[in-house]
Enzyme design. Structure first.
Site: not given
Ligand code: BDR
Ligand code: CA
Length: 327
Positions: A256
């Site tokens: 992500h």
């Molecule tokens: C987001 O949530 C976190 O767990 C990850 O680092 C990312 O920023 C994805 O939904």
């Protein structure tokens, strides 16, 4: 209509972007930090600011310092920020990121300490002293730090060029509830403050990050770099992707937060649409949901660019090439 982002890369345009990265490392956050710190030709990383999110603040702050150590960029200051969200009870994501917030690798106490003072004070001071619309913020976790800065000193918007956010979900559905994405769910009240600020906003939601997935060959190309950074990232990702692959039946896992940095480096890899975005911060089933008016049904102001598609191989080629520049 979808807008392909065909802007010249920052490097081609010959200008460096002044950037503050606000983050809750976190596996994918660390990959994002390494990508940014490996790209000094385009990104002038002024500081990393940390927030509680994937794990507690002391751990996210340590992991941010580890990332800068691994990148050989210890001159970049790390400021610790908010230990908890504005209003809601804190939540963490240790089930995905592990107890230390970094799966697949051994953590240690980095030699260089945090910078003195709080991240929120740093944001206010830096944005107030910056030339108008000169600083970009990359938000990779709950948006608590920027929200606190905006509440205390609303005039800081003048120093902001744009805010690029990993968060939200529309077409994809959520990853922490059926409709909410983790960063938004972890502090929806903060996200609301940022949305209302009037600054230029770009979101990289699950809609795009779930299209940019690891594969065996993509992980192999990173591992084959044969340097410390490539080994760390392949160890982290090999562990991190497991839960998402099982949960969503995906052939690979998303990375992500690194998509935010890739977007800043190569916007032409992505496409999206200017839309109105709102967030539900009321208690209930849709708490933390981003409500995206994709078809402009309500004719409200378009307050954000919502990225919906990305070039997955282009992303992994960029990541591999940049990690290859590190030790
Ligand atoms: C987001 O949530 C976190 O767990 C990850 O680092 C990312 O920023 C994805 O939904
Ligand atoms: Ca994150």
């Amino acid at each position: 209509m979808l807008v392909a982002l065909l802007g010249a890369t920052a490097a081609q345009a010959g200008e460096k972007r002044d950037l503050i990265i606000d983050s809750d490392p976190g596996a994918d956050d660390v990959v994002a930090l390494l990508l940014a710190l490996a790209s000094p030709e385009e990104l002038n990383v002024l500081a990393i600011t940390t927030v509680a999110g994937n794990v507690r603040l002391d751990k996210t702050s340590r992991n941010a310092r580890l990332a800068r150590e691994w990148a050989g960029r210890e001159e970049v200051p790390v400021y610790a920020g908010a230990p908890k969200p504005l209003v809601r009870t804190p939540i963490y994501a240790e089930d995905i990121h592990g107890r230390e917030g970094l799966p697949g690798v051994t953590v240690h106490e980095p030699s260089k300490a945090l910078a003195d003072g709080s991240a929120v004070d740093y944001l206010i001071r830096t944005l107030n002293n910056a030339p108008p619309h000169s600083i970009t913020l990359a938000l990779l976790g709950p948006e608590t730090n920027l929200a606190l800065a905006l509440i205390q000193a609303p005039e800081i918007t003048r120093g902001i060029k744009e805010v690029v956010i990993m968060g939200g979900a529309h077409f994809n559905g959520g990853n922490i509830t059926p409709v909410a994405e983790f960063n938004m769910f972890a502090d929806p009240h903060a996200a609301q403050v940022v949305l209302a600020s009037g600054v230029k906003l770009t979101y990289l939601p699950l809609d795009v990050t779930h299209k940019i997935l690891t594969s065996e060959s993509r992980l192999k190309q990173i591992d084959a770099l044969n340097n410390q950074a490539g080994k760390l990232v392949s160890d982290i990702l090999n562990e991190y992707i497991k839960a998402d692959m099982v949960q969503y039946g995906l052939p690979g896992g998303p990375v992500h937060d690194a998509s935010v940095i890739a977007y800043l480096l190569k916007p032409e890899l992505f496409s999206g649409r200017q839309v109105n975005v709102a967030i539900d911060s009321r208690e209930g089933l849709t708490f933390g949901q981003t409500v995206v008016d994709w078809y402009d049904t309500l004719k409200h102001d378009k307050n954000a660019l919502w990225i919906e598609n990305g070039d997955a191989q282009g992303f992994f080629d960029l990541l591999t090439e940049r990690l290859g520049r590190l030790k």
